[in-house]
Scaffold this motif. Structure first.
Motif, PDB file in Angstrom:
ATOM      1  N   LYS A 147       1.044  -1.599   0.155  1.00 31.65           N
ATOM      2  CA  LYS A 147       0.045  -0.630  -0.133  1.00 31.65           C
ATOM      3  C   LYS A 147       1.022   1.385  -0.014  1.00 31.65           C
ATOM      4  CE  LYS A 147      -3.834   2.182   2.342  1.00 31.65           C
ATOM      5  NZ  LYS A 147      -5.125   2.306   3.012  1.00 31.65           N
ATOM      6  N   ALA A 148       2.325   1.635   0.825  1.00 35.93           N
ATOM      7  CA  ALA A 148       2.579   2.565   0.325  1.00 35.93           C
ATOM      8  C   ALA A 148       3.343   3.373  -0.457  1.00 35.93           C
ATOM      9  CB  ALA A 148       3.552   2.505   1.719  1.00 35.93           C
ATOM     10  N   VAL A 149       3.768   1.626  -1.111  1.00 32.52           N
ATOM     11  CA  VAL A 149       4.443   1.976  -2.784  1.00 32.52           C
ATOM     12  C   VAL A 149       3.283   2.412  -3.841  1.00 32.52           C
ATOM     13  CG1 VAL A 149       5.428   0.818  -4.503  1.00 32.52           C
ATOM     14  CG2 VAL A 149       6.334   0.310  -2.479  1.00 32.52           C
TER      15      VAL A 149
ATOM     16  N   ILE B 215       1.087   4.403  -2.339  1.00 27.79           N
ATOM     17  CA  ILE B 215       0.654   5.225  -2.528  1.00 27.79           C
ATOM     18  C   ILE B 215       1.469   6.802  -2.887  1.00 27.79           C
ATOM     19  CG2 ILE B 215       0.100   7.304  -0.458  1.00 27.79           C
ATOM     20  CD1 ILE B 215      -2.778   5.560  -0.981  1.00 27.79           C
ATOM     21  N   ALA B 216       2.263   5.771  -2.756  1.00 28.98           N
ATOM     22  CA  ALA B 216       3.838   7.201  -3.511  1.00 28.98           C
ATOM     23  C   ALA B 216       3.477   6.905  -5.048  1.00 28.98           C
ATOM     24  CB  ALA B 216       5.598   6.237  -3.170  1.00 28.98           C
TER      25      ALA B 216
ATOM     26  N   GLU C  47       0.723   9.496  -5.997  1.00 30.94           N
ATOM     27  CA  GLU C  47       1.287  10.771  -5.576  1.00 30.94           C
ATOM     28  C   GLU C  47       2.427  11.435  -6.643  1.00 30.94           C
ATOM     29  OE1 GLU C  47       2.710  10.430  -1.427  1.00 30.94           O
ATOM     30  OE2 GLU C  47       0.220  11.100  -0.600  1.00 30.94           O
TER      31      GLU C  47
END
Length: 69
Positions: A30-32, A34-35, A38
């Motif tokens: 998920k963090a990847v 979202i990044a 963005e």
């Protein structure tokens, strides 16, 4: 490659990045996701960018926030 293979979600991918409602990319963390979303939003500020969890169906809209130096 048959039609069936072309329409399936890549294995291991849990998150789909949507640009104006159309699938653009898939990520497994998920963090990847979202990044990446963005970054896409920074390059396409007038597009609607979102991350969709393919397991739960939850869609998270992404807003670009410039980082201050």
């Amino acid at each position: 490659m048959g039609q069936e293979q072309m329409t399936t979600t890549p294995s291991g991918a849990q998150f789909e990045i949507l640009v104006d409602g159309k699938p653009r990319s898939y990520r497994d963390i998920k963090a990847v996701a979202i990044a990446s979303a963005e970054f896409l939003k920074s390059r396409n500020p007038n597009s609607n960018i979102a991350v969709k969890d393919l397991r739960t169906g939850e869609v998270t809209p992404v807003a670009f926030r410039p980082q201050r130096a």
